[in-house]
Design an enzyme around this catalytic site. Structure first.
Site, short mmCIF file in Angstrom:
data_model
loop_
_atom_site.label_atom_id
_atom_site.label_comp_id
_atom_site.label_asym_id
_atom_site.label_seq_id
_atom_site.Cartn_x
_atom_site.Cartn_y
_atom_site.Cartn_z
N TYR A 260 -0.19 -4.32 -9.95
CA TYR A 260 -1.14 -3.68 -10.33
C TYR A 260 -2.85 -4.39 -10.11
O TYR A 260 -4.02 -3.81 -9.70
CB TYR A 260 -1.06 -3.52 -11.81
CG TYR A 260 0.49 -2.18 -12.84
CD1 TYR A 260 1.02 -2.24 -11.21
CD2 TYR A 260 -0.08 -1.73 -13.55
CE1 TYR A 260 1.90 -1.40 -11.20
CE2 TYR A 260 0.75 -0.86 -13.75
CZ TYR A 260 1.57 -0.61 -12.78
OH TYR A 260 3.47 -0.07 -13.25
N LYS B 76 13.07 -8.53 -12.25
CA LYS B 76 14.80 -8.70 -10.33
C LYS B 76 14.96 -9.94 -10.35
O LYS B 76 14.72 -9.92 -9.26
CB LYS B 76 14.01 -8.13 -9.84
CG LYS B 76 14.82 -7.54 -9.45
CD LYS B 76 16.04 -6.07 -9.96
CE LYS B 76 16.24 -5.11 -8.56
NZ LYS B 76 17.78 -5.22 -9.12
C1 IPM Z 1 -0.50 1.47 -19.32
C2 IPM Z 1 -0.78 3.05 -18.15
C3 IPM Z 1 -1.84 2.07 -17.82
C4 IPM Z 1 -0.90 0.97 -17.26
C5 IPM Z 1 -2.50 2.99 -16.56
C6 IPM Z 1 -3.39 3.75 -16.84
C7 IPM Z 1 -3.04 2.49 -15.21
O1 IPM Z 1 -0.07 3.39 -18.46
O2 IPM Z 1 -1.31 1.36 -20.49
O3 IPM Z 1 0.74 1.84 -19.82
O4 IPM Z 1 -0.69 1.12 -16.00
O5 IPM Z 1 -1.39 -0.04 -17.63
#
Ligand code: IPM
Ligand code: MG
Length: 361
Positions: free
Chosen positions: A146, A195
């Protein structure tokens, strides 16, 4: 004690549920002799509407100036909301990712508990759910896929998108240490999920987790592949105590675990850095479809406020009082619509907040 709390009401049902959490915190302050000082911060869609961006430098500074952040939820309907016509880095979710990074909130704690009173809501077969479960998902929150480099290109008419998954050993070690520390206060079992049969980042994850485990001889460590873990969560959730995993696996598994409880409106979360500072938010989303109707379940936010009392302020007695109030009100048969069952009394968001505040004395 003076508690400096920054509040992010956010979007959808966010403002309604934060209002009830503040009601409960105010009652805690009254009963236990504390002072709550709230500062409101705009984030997500609410910030886009005012500033054109989901998170401003001022908002980050205001959050940093507080002792802890209490958040509702952010985001809107991805089909109908104008926020989703904006480029991805200007959408509400970018605000949430941005504040996690800016505040270095690398440790995300997501408890998934099957409450006795809500056992009927559990979608699993009785022979599985009757064992009960109480697990803590520890998700790494500021690294991995992310936050890696990403781009989309087109070469000779072929579109191509790249996301990168990177972890260094320090990022892994600090979340692992948090995981083992939490396990020491629970059933002393860590299931590290990766994984490692495919990914280098997972093989490093496994090595570093094993190194950290050396310092916690009382904790049992096991490794589990993420695909197997997804199965085990529905097959035998009682086997888990602490699940320790990287960002994307934790995102997915924590949604699965919350669904298995059958009552996502009950699940809190905490995102912590290396100090006592934390951001506390319900595990559920902003539910734009029911926003403003007064029917949202505020309990997840109220339990997040209890986590805040415990982790950021070391107010264990006060946190216990809030958690016991929730158990008592469920025992007395009060339910919001999402957890309603036959023979119970249905209440709205405000009434639930009132009942819980009254229960603390
Ligand atoms: C969470 C949500 C967030 C994430 C999104 C909204 C960016 O899904 O807090 O789990 O993926 O971290
Ligand atoms: Mg998620």
């Amino acid at each position: 004690m003076r508690l400096n709390i920054a509040c992010i009401e956010g979007d959808g049902i966010g403002p309604e549920i934060v209002a009830e959490a503040r009601k409960v915190l105010d009652k805690v302050a009254l009963v236990y002799g504390h002072e709550m000082i709230y500062t409101n911060i705009l984030m997500g869609g609410a910030s886009i509407d005012v500033h054109g961006v989901p998170l401003t430098e001022e908002a980050i500074a205001a959050a940093k100036a507080a002792d802890a952040v209490l958040m509702g939820s952010i985001g809107g309907d991805t089909i109908t909301s104008p926020w989703y016509k904006l480029p991805p880095n200007l959408r509400p979710e970018a605000g949430l990712l941005g504040i996690r990074k800016a505040l270095n909130l690398f440790a995300n704690l997501r408890p998934a508990v099957l409450y006795d009173e809500l056992a009927d809501a559990c979608p699993l077969k009785k022979e599985i759910s009757s064992a009960g479960f109480d697990m803590m998902i520890m998700r790494e929150l500021t690294g991995g896929l992310y936050f890696g480099e990403r781009h989309t290109t087109e070469e000779n008419g072929v579109r191509k998108a790249v996301d990168t998954l990177t972890y260094d050993e320090n990022e892994i070690r600090r979340i692992a240490i948090k995981g083992f520390e939490i396990a020491m206060k629970r059933k002393k079992k860590v299931t590290s999920v990766d994984k490692a049969n495919v990914l280098d980042s997972s093989r490093l994850w496994r090595k570093v987790v094993e190194e950290v485990a050396q310092n916690y001889p009382d904790v049992t460590l096991e490794h589990m592949l993420v695909d197997n873990c997804a199965m085990q969560l529905v097959k035998d959730p009682a086997q888990f105590d602490v699940i320790l995993t990287e960002n994307m696996f934790g995102d997915i598994l924590s949604d699965e675990a919350s669904m298995v409880t059958g009552s996502i409106g009950m699940l809190a979360s905490a995102s912590l850095n290396d100090s006592k500072f934390g951001l506390y938010e319900p595990s559920h989303g902003s539910a734009p479809d029911i926003a403003g109707k007064g029917i949202a379940n505020p309990i997840a936010t109220i339990l997040s406020a209890a986590m805040m009392l415990r982790f950021s302020f070391d107010l264990d007695k006060e946190a216990d009082a809030v958690e016991n109030a929730v158990k008592n009100i469920l025992k007395k048969g009060y339910r919001t619509i999402d957890i309603m069952s036959k023979g119970c009394t249905q209440v709205g968001c405000k009434e639930m907040g009132d009942l819980l505040a009254d229960e603390i004395n």
